[in-house]
Design a protein around this motif. Structure first.
Motif, PDB file in Angstrom:
ATOM      1  N   ASP A  34     -16.234 -27.932-119.880  1.00 43.17           N
ATOM      2  CA  ASP A  34     -15.920 -28.640-121.120  1.00 43.17           C
ATOM      3  C   ASP A  34     -16.133 -27.791-122.371  1.00 43.17           C
ATOM      4  OD1 ASP A  34     -15.541 -30.802-119.436  1.00 43.17           O
ATOM      5  OD2 ASP A  34     -17.547 -31.642-119.801  1.00 43.17           O
ATOM      6  N   ASN A  35     -16.858 -26.676-122.228  1.00 40.24           N
ATOM      7  CA  ASN A  35     -17.307 -25.938-123.412  1.00 40.24           C
ATOM      8  C   ASN A  35     -16.569 -24.637-123.671  1.00 40.24           C
ATOM      9  OD1 ASN A  35     -19.341 -27.885-124.011  1.00 40.24           O
ATOM     10  ND2 ASN A  35     -20.605 -27.016-122.368  1.00 40.24           N
ATOM     11  N   GLY A  36     -15.490 -24.380-122.944  1.00 37.98           N
ATOM     12  CA  GLY A  36     -14.685 -23.197-123.212  1.00 37.98           C
ATOM     13  C   GLY A  36     -15.120 -21.960-122.456  1.00 37.98           C
TER      14      GLY A  36
ATOM     15  N   GLY B  49     -28.293 -24.832-111.832  1.00 37.64           N
ATOM     16  CA  GLY B  49     -26.935 -24.314-111.810  1.00 37.64           C
ATOM     17  C   GLY B  49     -25.847 -25.279-111.429  1.00 37.64           C
ATOM     18  N   GLY B  50     -25.793 -25.699-110.200  1.00 39.36           N
ATOM     19  CA  GLY B  50     -24.712 -26.559-109.751  1.00 39.36           C
ATOM     20  C   GLY B  50     -24.869 -26.906-108.292  1.00 39.36           C
TER      21      GLY B  50
ATOM     22  N   SER C  49     -17.153 -22.454-110.232  1.00 35.15           N
ATOM     23  CA  SER C  49     -16.285 -23.191-111.155  1.00 35.15           C
ATOM     24  C   SER C  49     -17.047 -24.345-111.783  1.00 35.15           C
ATOM     25  CB  SER C  49     -15.063 -23.742-110.414  1.00 35.15           C
ATOM     26  OG  SER C  49     -14.269 -24.545-111.286  1.00 35.15           O
ATOM     27  N   ALA C  50     -16.848 -24.536-113.084  1.00 33.63           N
ATOM     28  CA  ALA C  50     -17.404 -25.693-113.781  1.00 33.63           C
ATOM     29  C   ALA C  50     -16.295 -26.684-114.094  1.00 33.63           C
ATOM     30  CB  ALA C  50     -18.101 -25.256-115.073  1.00 33.63           C
ATOM     31  N   GLY C  51     -15.189 -26.543-113.397  1.00 33.00           N
ATOM     32  CA  GLY C  51     -14.055 -27.418-113.627  1.00 33.00           C
ATOM     33  C   GLY C  51     -14.043 -28.635-112.722  1.00 33.00           C
TER      34      GLY C  51
ATOM     35  N   ARG D  95     -20.212 -30.002-118.179  1.00 37.20           N
ATOM     36  CA  ARG D  95     -20.813 -29.754-119.503  1.00 37.20           C
ATOM     37  C   ARG D  95     -21.825 -28.599-119.469  1.00 37.20           C
ATOM     38  NH1 ARG D  95     -23.738 -34.612-117.996  1.00 37.20           N
ATOM     39  NH2 ARG D  95     -25.974 -34.194-117.806  1.00 37.20           N
ATOM     40  N   SER D  96     -21.740 -27.772-118.448  1.00 33.81           N
ATOM     41  CA  SER D  96     -22.688 -26.666-118.299  1.00 33.81           C
ATOM     42  C   SER D  96     -22.768 -25.794-119.544  1.00 33.81           C
ATOM     43  CB  SER D  96     -22.288 -25.784-117.115  1.00 33.81           C
ATOM     44  OG  SER D  96     -22.481 -26.445-115.885  1.00 33.81           O
ATOM     45  N   ASN D  97     -23.998 -25.431-119.903  1.00 39.64           N
ATOM     46  CA  ASN D  97     -24.209 -24.434-120.942  1.00 39.64           C
ATOM     47  C   ASN D  97     -24.285 -23.058-120.288  1.00 39.64           C
ATOM     48  OD1 ASN D  97     -26.767 -24.318-119.773  1.00 39.64           O
ATOM     49  ND2 ASN D  97     -27.723 -25.566-121.366  1.00 39.64           N
TER      50      ASN D  97
END
Length: 341
Positions: free
Chosen positions: A16-18, A287-288, A105-107, A304-306
């Protein structure tokens, strides 16, 4: 002895953060662990993000073009058919081709699981994949799975999840004989539906597992087990309830502390304890979720991971790739294939 350099495919367009956040976190992890990155996505966006990242010049990386981006509203089946040049699709293809040892992936989590299954492929003997996450407890971290990859499970699926979670706890958390438990509606043997009862029988007779029996929902975060197993339907609900309760407690606590001067003074005195609590429960430290059951590793980070969360997810991928964890997972499954109810 120098650790073998591994390559990690990074979905630079997920989250979400680019791409700035994704690339910053991945580069920090790659620099720390001497890994190579394959940054997948829009070339112009990736190059801009790299120009803003102070670790970019210190790591080995390659930009791999991908012209499509997956939207969160799209169905995984449609993504597989119509978005073959999406960043997650290309990242999984790099793993399949052997150019990368894992992907992050954070998607779209559903797309990550689907692409992992149908592009990278499942391990021999694994019917369905599981999403596994390292979670905090009152005592020490534990492995919780499945968190949503497979909602309809058989007892054999749950056995496979337990075997894979056991290897993860041993390899990553370095627990010599992880305590494995089944999430159920009661502690006694014979509790639960037919799937839970069947899984209990299989887990009990599996010599490779240090199976300690059933645990109830109230005991998940007490530290009573090192691996907790359930189907993806229950696991995802449990995870979302946990996130909601944590947020609610934080809101209620802040509201209470603002009621009067005495409460504010108490909060000031306890701020070091609050800081430690935040660190202990911060999702970015873990992490995930790992997609277990694929021929190679995949990690799904929160949307929304930083940068810290991406760094953690990439670090886990690097560490497990260096330890050749998929080889240990495959061996564990094959050694227990003959078990039946």
């Amino acid at each position: 002895m120098t650790k073998q350099q591994v390559s990690i495919a990074i979905d630079a367009m997920g989250g979400d953060n680019g791409s700035d956040i994704i690339i910053e976190g991945a580069c920090v992890a790659a620099h720390k662990h001497n890994a190579r990155l394959l940054l997948v996505g829009d070339v112009a966006s990736i190059e801009k993000s790299l120009s803003r990242c102070n670790k970019a010049d210190a790591i080995d990386y390659e930009i791999v073009p991908a012209s499509q981006v997956v939207e969160m509203t799209e169905k995984p089946s449609e993504i597989l058919r119509t978005k073959k040049d999406s960043s997650i699709h290309v990242a999984c293809k790099l793993v399949k081709e052997g150019r990368a040892d894992a992907f992050v992936s954070a998607g779209h989590s559903g797309a990550s699981v689907a692409c992992g299954m149908f592009i990278i492929g499942r391990m021999k003997g694994v019917d369905r994949p599981a999403l596994a996450s390292i979670m905090p407890s009152e005592q020490k971290p534990f492995v919780f799975l499945d968190l949503g990859a497979t909602v309809d499970c058989t007892p054999t699926n749950l056995l496979q999840f337990a075997l894979m979670g056991n290897v993860l706890a041993n390899q990553y958390l370095e627990y010599p004989s992880p305590r494995v438990a089944l999430l159920n509606i009661g502690e006694e043997e014979g509790k639960g539906n037919s799937v839970a009862q069947g899984a209990y029988t299989l887990l009990k007779q599996t010599k490779e597992l240090n199976f300690i029996g059933n645990v109830e929902g109230k005991d998940v975060y007490t530290g009573c087990a090192d691996v907790i197993v359930c189907d993806g339907f229950v696991g995802n609900i449990a995870l979302k309830i946990t996130e909601g309760v944590t947020s609610t407690i934080s809101t209620l606590l802040k509201r209470s502390l603002k009621k009067n001067l005495l409460s504010l003074f108490g909060a000031f005195l306890a701020q070091s304890a609050f800081k430690q609590l935040k660190q202990d429960t911060d999702y970015s430290e873990y992490g995930g979720a790992l997609i277990l059951g694929l021929k190679q590793l995949g990690i799904v980070a929160h949307g929304r991971s930083n940068a810290k969360a991406i760094e953690s997810a990439t670090s886990i991928a690097i560490t497990l790739a260096q330890k050749k964890t998929t080889t240990h997972l495959q061996a564990s499954i094959e050694n227990n294939l003959c078990l039946e109810i």
